[in-house]
Write a protein that holds these residues in place. Sequence first.
Motif, PDB file in Angstrom:
ATOM      1  N   VAL A  71      62.076  35.364  51.640  1.00  0.00           N
ATOM      2  CA  VAL A  71      61.627  34.650  52.780  1.00  0.00           C
ATOM      3  C   VAL A  71      60.612  33.831  52.588  1.00  0.00           C
ATOM      4  N   SER A  72      59.557  34.095  51.926  1.00  0.00           N
ATOM      5  CA  SER A  72      58.436  33.371  51.742  1.00  0.00           C
ATOM      6  C   SER A  72      58.772  32.094  50.837  1.00  0.00           C
ATOM      7  N   ASP A  73      59.781  32.036  49.975  1.00  0.00           N
ATOM      8  CA  ASP A  73      60.131  31.142  49.232  1.00  0.00           C
ATOM      9  C   ASP A  73      61.003  30.116  50.154  1.00  0.00           C
ATOM     10  N   GLN A  74      61.757  30.774  51.138  1.00  0.00           N
ATOM     11  CA  GLN A  74      62.527  29.797  51.964  1.00  0.00           C
ATOM     12  C   GLN A  74      61.634  29.090  52.814  1.00  0.00           C
ATOM     13  N   GLN A  75      60.524  29.743  53.220  1.00  0.00           N
ATOM     14  CA  GLN A  75      59.780  29.017  54.277  1.00  0.00           C
ATOM     15  C   GLN A  75      58.876  27.808  53.456  1.00  0.00           C
ATOM     16  N   SER A  76      58.806  27.955  52.345  1.00  0.00           N
ATOM     17  CA  SER A  76      57.908  26.990  51.588  1.00  0.00           C
ATOM     18  C   SER A  76      58.863  25.731  51.254  1.00  0.00           C
ATOM     19  N   MET A  77      60.333  26.154  51.558  1.00  0.00           N
ATOM     20  CA  MET A  77      61.263  24.626  51.349  1.00  0.00           C
ATOM     21  C   MET A  77      61.743  24.243  52.769  1.00  0.00           C
ATOM     22  N   LEU A  78      61.106  24.799  53.798  1.00  0.00           N
ATOM     23  CA  LEU A  78      61.380  24.253  55.163  1.00  0.00           C
ATOM     24  C   LEU A  78      60.611  23.454  55.716  1.00  0.00           C
ATOM     25  N   THR A  79      60.752  22.555  56.657  1.00  0.00           N
ATOM     26  CA  THR A  79      60.031  21.584  57.147  1.00  0.00           C
ATOM     27  C   THR A  79      59.200  22.628  58.260  1.00  0.00           C
ATOM     28  N   PRO A  80      57.998  22.019  58.677  1.00  0.00           N
ATOM     29  CA  PRO A  80      57.188  22.722  59.390  1.00  0.00           C
ATOM     30  C   PRO A  80      57.742  23.291  60.881  1.00  0.00           C
ATOM     31  N   GLU A  81      58.775  22.345  61.248  1.00  0.00           N
ATOM     32  CA  GLU A  81      59.561  22.810  62.536  1.00  0.00           C
ATOM     33  C   GLU A  81      60.446  24.125  62.222  1.00  0.00           C
ATOM     34  N   LEU A  82      61.039  24.115  61.231  1.00  0.00           N
ATOM     35  CA  LEU A  82      62.001  25.104  60.918  1.00  0.00           C
ATOM     36  C   LEU A  82      61.424  26.455  60.182  1.00  0.00           C
ATOM     37  N   ARG A  83      60.265  26.428  59.695  1.00  0.00           N
ATOM     38  CA  ARG A  83      59.394  27.353  59.121  1.00  0.00           C
ATOM     39  C   ARG A  83      59.551  28.632  59.813  1.00  0.00           C
ATOM     40  N   PRO A  84      59.083  28.399  61.225  1.00  0.00           N
ATOM     41  CA  PRO A  84      58.944  29.811  62.011  1.00  0.00           C
ATOM     42  C   PRO A  84      60.363  30.549  62.105  1.00  0.00           C
ATOM     43  N   LEU A  85      61.548  29.726  61.780  1.00  0.00           N
ATOM     44  CA  LEU A  85      62.823  30.615  61.880  1.00  0.00           C
ATOM     45  C   LEU A  85      63.095  31.546  60.811  1.00  0.00           C
ATOM     46  N   ALA A  86      62.409  31.442  59.503  1.00  0.00           N
ATOM     47  CA  ALA A  86      62.522  32.247  58.324  1.00  0.00           C
ATOM     48  C   ALA A  86      61.639  33.258  58.567  1.00  0.00           C
ATOM     49  N   THR A  87      62.179  34.441  58.891  1.00  0.00           N
ATOM     50  CA  THR A  87      61.276  35.734  59.184  1.00  0.00           C
ATOM     51  C   THR A  87      61.884  36.645  58.420  1.00  0.00           C
ATOM     52  N   LEU A  88      61.365  37.810  58.263  1.00  0.00           N
ATOM     53  CA  LEU A  88      62.064  39.045  57.728  1.00  0.00           C
ATOM     54  C   LEU A  88      63.055  39.497  58.744  1.00  0.00           C
ATOM     55  N   ALA A  89      62.687  39.768  59.834  1.00  0.00           N
ATOM     56  CA  ALA A  89      63.427  40.300  61.106  1.00  0.00           C
ATOM     57  C   ALA A  89      64.705  39.289  60.993  1.00  0.00           C
ATOM     58  N   ARG A  90      64.749  38.250  61.149  1.00  0.00           N
ATOM     59  CA  ARG A  90      65.947  37.348  61.159  1.00  0.00           C
ATOM     60  C   ARG A  90      66.895  37.638  60.092  1.00  0.00           C
ATOM     61  N   ALA A  91      66.219  37.452  58.864  1.00  0.00           N
ATOM     62  CA  ALA A  91      66.848  37.684  57.485  1.00  0.00           C
ATOM     63  C   ALA A  91      67.587  38.792  57.594  1.00  0.00           C
ATOM     64  N   TYR A  92      67.079  39.893  57.799  1.00  0.00           N
ATOM     65  CA  TYR A  92      67.421  41.276  57.296  1.00  0.00           C
ATOM     66  C   TYR A  92      67.768  42.149  58.455  1.00  0.00           C
ATOM     67  N   SER A  93      68.100  41.441  59.808  1.00  0.00           N
ATOM     68  CA  SER A  93      68.260  42.668  60.737  1.00  0.00           C
ATOM     69  C   SER A  93      69.663  43.218  60.571  1.00  0.00           C
ATOM     70  N   GLY A  94      70.568  42.546  60.016  1.00  0.00           N
ATOM     71  CA  GLY A  94      71.926  43.158  59.678  1.00  0.00           C
ATOM     72  C   GLY A  94      71.938  44.389  58.737  1.00  0.00           C
ATOM     73  N   SER A  95      71.003  44.049  57.552  1.00  0.00           N
ATOM     74  CA  SER A  95      70.837  45.029  56.528  1.00  0.00           C
ATOM     75  C   SER A  95      70.164  46.253  57.058  1.00  0.00           C
ATOM     76  N   ALA A  96      68.877  45.835  57.992  1.00  0.00           N
ATOM     77  CA  ALA A  96      68.154  46.848  58.375  1.00  0.00           C
ATOM     78  C   ALA A  96      68.841  47.793  59.209  1.00  0.00           C
ATOM     79  N   ALA A  97      69.858  47.522  60.123  1.00  0.00           N
ATOM     80  CA  ALA A  97      70.635  48.143  60.999  1.00  0.00           C
ATOM     81  C   ALA A  97      71.439  49.219  60.087  1.00  0.00           C
ATOM     82  N   LEU A  98      71.883  48.627  59.011  1.00  0.00           N
ATOM     83  CA  LEU A  98      72.941  49.383  58.197  1.00  0.00           C
ATOM     84  C   LEU A  98      71.904  50.640  57.521  1.00  0.00           C
ATOM     85  N   PHE A  99      70.674  50.069  57.009  1.00  0.00           N
ATOM     86  CA  PHE A  99      69.616  51.130  56.457  1.00  0.00           C
ATOM     87  C   PHE A  99      69.412  52.273  57.301  1.00  0.00           C
TER      88      PHE A  99
END
Length: 199
Positions: A71-99
Amino acid sequence: GGYGKYPRMMWNWSAGRVWSQVVPQKVRQLVAHLVGRTSTGSLGRYGSRSFLAMDCTPEAMVFDNFAAIRVSDQQSMLTPELRPLATLARAYSGSAALFNRPGAQCTLLDRILYADVKTYLVELLMKQDQMSMAASIESRVPFLDHKLVEFAASLPPRLKLRGFTTKWILREAVRPILPAEILSRPKMGFPVPFGIWMR
């Protein structure tokens, strides 16, 4: 539990739990900041992927730590407007639910393995199937017989993983018939030389 990431996850999680209970939060934040700044070289790389630099949560230690693009690498590649959308919760909510689905009564290893069976291994097996068919190879994956998978899932963690020894019970079962150099060699996957291609 055949991948090297499983013993590393287990060690990291255990150390992280102790670290978060013993060391004050301000000190942990300072250490994480310092480790993050020294991310060059193998020591820095390992430090940035350890309990010293990340929260002891499944999203951080289990999923993001072993993601192709963290996620930190994703944030570094995104524009400042889109950067807040790259979060651990958004990226892994499905996997965390399975966990979390097996429940807290299950061991950490079993919860990680369950999540991987439902996510990572599905994708891996689809790729294996497509690549083998594209090369006109009729491949079989004998360890995926559903009765064997159900049996393996029912085993206690100490039979799946012993310290840093993966697939412990399988290694013990075939010890009389396989030579020692096969039993003790590192895992051999089928990676493509992506790093060389990019360089």
